[in-house]
Design a protein around this motif. Structure first.
Motif, mmCIF file in Angstrom:
data_model
loop_
_atom_site.group_PDB
_atom_site.id
_atom_site.type_symbol
_atom_site.label_atom_id
_atom_site.label_comp_id
_atom_site.label_asym_id
_atom_site.label_seq_id
_atom_site.Cartn_x
_atom_site.Cartn_y
_atom_site.Cartn_z
ATOM 1 N N LEU A 88 -55.388 -73.286 73.790
ATOM 2 C CA LEU A 88 -54.385 -72.089 73.935
ATOM 3 C C LEU A 88 -53.724 -72.288 72.777
ATOM 4 C CD1 LEU A 88 -53.141 -69.393 75.146
ATOM 5 C CD2 LEU A 88 -51.911 -71.056 76.688
ATOM 6 N N ALA A 89 -53.008 -73.580 72.475
ATOM 7 C CA ALA A 89 -51.999 -73.867 71.380
ATOM 8 C C ALA A 89 -52.736 -73.446 70.244
ATOM 9 C CB ALA A 89 -51.667 -75.266 71.594
ATOM 10 N N LYS A 90 -53.788 -73.737 70.078
ATOM 11 C CA LYS A 90 -54.491 -73.301 68.848
ATOM 12 C C LYS A 90 -54.580 -71.936 68.545
ATOM 13 C CE LYS A 90 -58.856 -74.440 66.168
ATOM 14 N NZ LYS A 90 -60.049 -75.175 66.046
ATOM 15 N N ILE A 132 -46.683 -63.421 75.731
ATOM 16 C CA ILE A 132 -47.094 -63.825 74.521
ATOM 17 C C ILE A 132 -48.106 -62.756 74.018
ATOM 18 C CG2 ILE A 132 -48.429 -65.603 73.436
ATOM 19 C CD1 ILE A 132 -46.871 -67.504 75.184
ATOM 20 N N ALA A 133 -49.211 -62.525 74.756
ATOM 21 C CA ALA A 133 -50.258 -61.530 74.346
ATOM 22 C C ALA A 133 -49.562 -60.305 73.817
ATOM 23 C CB ALA A 133 -51.113 -61.317 75.596
ATOM 24 N N LEU A 146 -56.437 -63.182 74.458
ATOM 25 C CA LEU A 146 -55.650 -64.231 74.254
ATOM 26 C C LEU A 146 -56.482 -65.705 74.710
ATOM 27 C CD1 LEU A 146 -53.217 -65.736 72.890
ATOM 28 C CD2 LEU A 146 -52.042 -65.372 74.941
ATOM 29 N N VAL A 147 -56.762 -65.464 76.113
ATOM 30 C CA VAL A 147 -57.367 -66.641 76.687
ATOM 31 C C VAL A 147 -59.010 -67.024 76.264
ATOM 32 C CG1 VAL A 147 -58.500 -67.380 78.872
ATOM 33 C CG2 VAL A 147 -56.233 -66.351 78.456
#
Length: 201
Positions: free
Chosen positions: A6-8, A53-54, A64-65
């Protein structure tokens, strides 16, 4: 999903959208510390945080996921070469790349930049093409009205100008598309000129 993945993905989307951490904080309504922890893979965001965030990154939570950046040089070259459909009709040189770009938008590495550059170039080229014909028609109308006569030589001059202008414009477009396809194949940035940025980030 692992925090590292997720961070990437968040980092990549932030970069692609040209945002800073502060701008993402402002757009999402989350704290800077929360954004930093997510980017560093230190926390798994809640559903509400993920939605915020999305939305700030212009994607859905599922995108996003599930979103992954892939490299597909073949598709990038195909998108670039699809601009050659202008040979059949100028507007096709805009529509075909646009459809291909939208179909994979935010899914492939470098696709957004190449897609925008190709489409902006083709729109600019099409505008210039039609402007050239309009200016020539306007000039000839003014010439004929001023001189009060329509001579065979003036008509022939107008036809010749249109032919040479058309050949020049089509060769110009063809060369740029092929040249940039070679650049993509060599992993270099495309160089389209002139182009007005009708499509922005």
């Amino acid at each position: 999903m692992k925090n590292g993945n997720l961070a990437k993905r968040v980092k990549e989307l932030i970069k692609r959208n040209g945002l800073s951490q502060e701008e993402l904080t402002e757009n999402s309504g989350l704290s800077l510390r929360t954004i930093q922890r997510i980017e560093n893979g230190e926390t798994q965001p809640t559903g509400d945080t993920l939605k915020r965030i999305a939305k700030a990154l212009n994607v859905t939570p599922n995108e996003l996921v599930d979103w992954t950046i892939m490299e597909d040089k073949g598709f990038l070259k195909a998108l670039n070469l699809s601009a050659l459909t202008f040979l059949f009709f100028p507007i096709l040189g805009i529509l075909v790349p646009l459809i291909m770009w939208i179909s994979k938008k935010d899914k492939l590495k470098d696709l957004n930049k190449i897609g925008r550059d190709v489409i902006n170039f083709e729109i600019t080229w099409t505008v210039l093409l039609f402007l050239g014909f309009l200016l020539n028609a306007g000039y000839m109308a003014y010439y004929w009205e001023t001189n009060g006569v329509v001579s065979a030589s003036s008509i022939l001059s107008s036809v010749r100008f249109n032919m040479f202008f058309l050949i020049f414009m089509y060769l110009f477009n063809l060369v740029f598309v092929i040249f940039n396809t070679v650049l993509i194949d060599r992993n270099k940035q495309v160089r389209y000129f002139p182009k007005i940025n009708f499509l922005r980030k």
